[in-house]
Design a protein around this motif. Structure first.
Motif, PDB file in Angstrom:
ATOM      1  N   LYS A   1      -7.352  10.515   3.844  1.00  0.00           N
ATOM      2  CA  LYS A   1      -6.494  11.686   4.021  1.00  0.00           C
ATOM      3  C   LYS A   1      -5.229  11.596   3.173  1.00  0.00           C
ATOM      4  CE  LYS A   1      -4.011  14.351   7.555  1.00  0.00           C
ATOM      5  NZ  LYS A   1      -3.677  14.451   9.007  1.00  0.00           N
ATOM      6  N   ARG A   2      -4.609  10.418   3.176  1.00  0.00           N
ATOM      7  CA  ARG A   2      -3.322  10.259   2.497  1.00  0.00           C
ATOM      8  C   ARG A   2      -3.451   9.766   1.060  1.00  0.00           C
ATOM      9  NH1 ARG A   2      -2.986   8.825   7.780  1.00  0.00           N
ATOM     10  NH2 ARG A   2      -1.395   9.894   9.037  1.00  0.00           N
ATOM     11  N   LYS A   3      -4.656   9.335   0.676  1.00  0.00           N
ATOM     12  CA  LYS A   3      -4.921   8.873  -0.686  1.00  0.00           C
ATOM     13  C   LYS A   3      -3.985   7.739  -1.097  1.00  0.00           C
ATOM     14  CE  LYS A   3      -8.171  11.866  -1.794  1.00  0.00           C
ATOM     15  NZ  LYS A   3      -9.527  11.449  -2.172  1.00  0.00           N
TER      16      LYS A   3
ATOM     17  N   ASP B   1      -6.825   5.237   2.198  1.00  0.00           N
ATOM     18  CA  ASP B   1      -6.889   6.168   3.315  1.00  0.00           C
ATOM     19  C   ASP B   1      -7.413   7.508   2.796  1.00  0.00           C
ATOM     20  OD1 ASP B   1      -5.511   8.489   4.965  1.00  0.00           O
ATOM     21  OD2 ASP B   1      -5.529   6.740   6.276  1.00  0.00           O
TER      22      ASP B   1
END
Length: 507
Positions: free
Chosen positions: A357-359, A355
């Motif tokens: 954004k969330r890495k 993801d």
């Protein structure tokens, strides 16, 4: 082994042929917390004390230092590997560099399958403690009905899996904060419990040699009973490799991960051993049947401490179960991601997608959560089968560990490990002790796997269930290898989106 592998240029992932895609934000305590929360002393001791006591009596306590003596040898080997290969999916990636691709895939497949079942087993521990805190937590009936306990356990388990899935999907920073806070509370509660039990000792140390006549009249006598009782300790002291499995997300992992692994094992041994020791010495009546029944340690704590204090400590157990489930889920996600990144699983590209954004790999988090809930349902109609399969999952983890320590020993004997720069690069090294430690680790792992898998009606059930270990493990191996040999091995290779950008730096 190449110099590049032994003395990587930095902590970047290019040394292993990968790009850095996960969020490197875990510090020293969070790394330690990951390892110790997977072992989770309060979860393991409170969930399995009754089992060891029922089969071994007070003398079962000696299985704790015995298991530690074997597992610390494995942990020392893993610490050496963690300093050189701090990569996600530790067991899988270690085996890949020590053995061939098929051995590595099998190690990862068995560890992954076992981890999913282990997550299911851990979340069931809610039911063993919550109703003792407040009767309203018994969600179905009053707990005396035929399926009251099992159905309530599945509901609570599903709630906990939903929580761990959500937290893991939101990112490693949040997971690490919650896990570290939970471990901090667990450690304080464990030390407090040790002190409170210690000041309430009523039995002399000689009771630790009391076998209560168990095993009498059998071929092996108490030794046979002790081997069964030792399973309770063997079921607890594993999972320390989690600290390294989060290596790609840890700051300075080559130095942090080895220390975290060893500290997690040693701290668990000391704290868990003292809890078990003082619980036995403080129990008012060592012949009480409740001690050898589910919730035996909870019974001792409430009997000795009673009232609000006993309840407060049980709340700490619930917190410990929560972060244990979170750590097990996290480790399973990293293993699935590591294998998928090498396209070693079906739909590898989808499973390895991070993801932006969330890495974090969200799809594995959800899939593992769904699989665990589905397995939970088995507990309602066939709890004995579920218990047997859960026990077999622990065997699979021990076998996965052997698929690392055996190839490692083979390389030592051939003079290919740890390489000419061992100890000079500043990373953890066993030095001249490496060979004897590795030998003991292999012998120990083999002996314990055999002991765990040995057909026993008391552990696995009667009839065909007593052979569930070879049946289940054989099925997992055959199904997994059938896919891998027919298709998987022909497509395995680092996915382009995860490949190191500077390929000239990669070995």
């Amino acid at each position: 082994m190449s110099t590049t592998e032994n003395t990587p240029s930095d902590d970047g992932m290019a040394d292993f042929g990968y790009s850095q895609s996960l969020d490197r934000s875990i510090g020293k305590f969070a790394s330690f917390a990951a390892g110790i929360s997977y072992i989770s002393i309060l979860t393991g001791t409170f969930q399995l004390f009754y089992f060891g006591y029922a089969f071994g009596g007070p003398a079962y306590w000696w299985s704790w230092p015995l298991v530690f003596a074997g597992q610390i040898m494995v942990a020392l080997c893993f610490a050496e590997l963690a300093g050189r290969y701090p990569v996600a999916g530790s067991v899988y990636n270690w085996s890949k560099r020590l053995a061939g691709p098929t051995t590595a895939w099998l190690a990862g497949w068995m560890m992954f399958t076992a981890s999913v079942v282990t997550l299911t087993a851990v979340v069931l521990a809610y039911q063993g403690t919550l109703p003792l805190i407040w009767s309203g937590f018994q969600l179905v009936g009053d707990g005396t009905g035929e399926t009251d306990f099992a159905v309530s356990a599945v509901i609570w388990g599903a709630v906990l899996v939903a929580f761990t899935t959500t937290i893991n999907a939101l990112g490693v920073k949040l997971m690490a904060r919650i896990n570290s806070a939970g471990v901090f509370i667990e450690l304080i509660a464990a030390v407090l419990l040790i002190v409170l039990l210690a000041v309430n000792i009523v039995n002399p140390p000689t009771v630790l040699f009391d076998t209560q006549g168990l095993g009498a009249g059998t071929d092996l006598g108490y030794f046979g009973a002790f081997l069964v009782a030792a399973l309770a300790s063997a079921y607890v002291m594993y999972g320390f490799d989690t600290a390294s499995s989060l290596g790609e997300e840890t700051v300075d992992p080559r130095r942090t991960a080895p220390t975290a692994i060893l500290r997690a094992v040693i701290a668990s041994f000391v704290i868990g051993g003292l809890i078990l020791l003082f619980a036995i010495l403080a129990a008012p009546d060592l012949t009480a049947p409740e001690i050898g029944s589910v919730g035996g340690l909870q019974f001792v704590v409430l009997t000795v401490l009673g009232g609000p204090l006993g309840i407060a400590l049980l709340i700490s157990v619930v917190i410990a179960v929560t972060v244990c489930a979170l750590a097990v889920h996290t480790a399973a996600i990293r293993l699935m991601f590591a294998m998928a990144r090498d396209n070693a699983l079906p739909a590898g590209a989808r499973l390895a997608k991070i993801d932006p954004k969330r890495k974090t790999p969200v799809v594995p988090a959800v899939l593992i959560g769904v699989a665990s809930v589905l397995i939970l349902v088995v507990n309602i109609g066939s709890p004995q089968i579920f218990t047997a399969v859960t026990s077999v999952a622990i065997i699979m983890i021990y076998i996965a560990y052997l698929l690392v320590t055996v190839p490692m020993l083979r390389k030592r004997l051939k003079g290919e490990w740890p390489g000419p720069n061992a100890g000079k690069d500043g990373y953890f090294s066993l030095g001249r002790w490496g060979l004897p430690v590795n030998i003991v680790a292999v012998v120990w792992g083999t002996a314990m796997a055999i002991n765990l898998a040995w057909p026993r009606e008391d552990v696995y059930g009667a009839g065909v269930l007593s052979f569930i270990a070879p049946i289940f493990i054989g099925a997992v191996i055959l199904v997994g290898l059938a896919w891998y040999l027919a298709r998987g091995r022909h497509q395995t290779g680092t996915l382009p989106e995860h490949m190191a950008k500077n390929l000239e730096e990669a070995p």
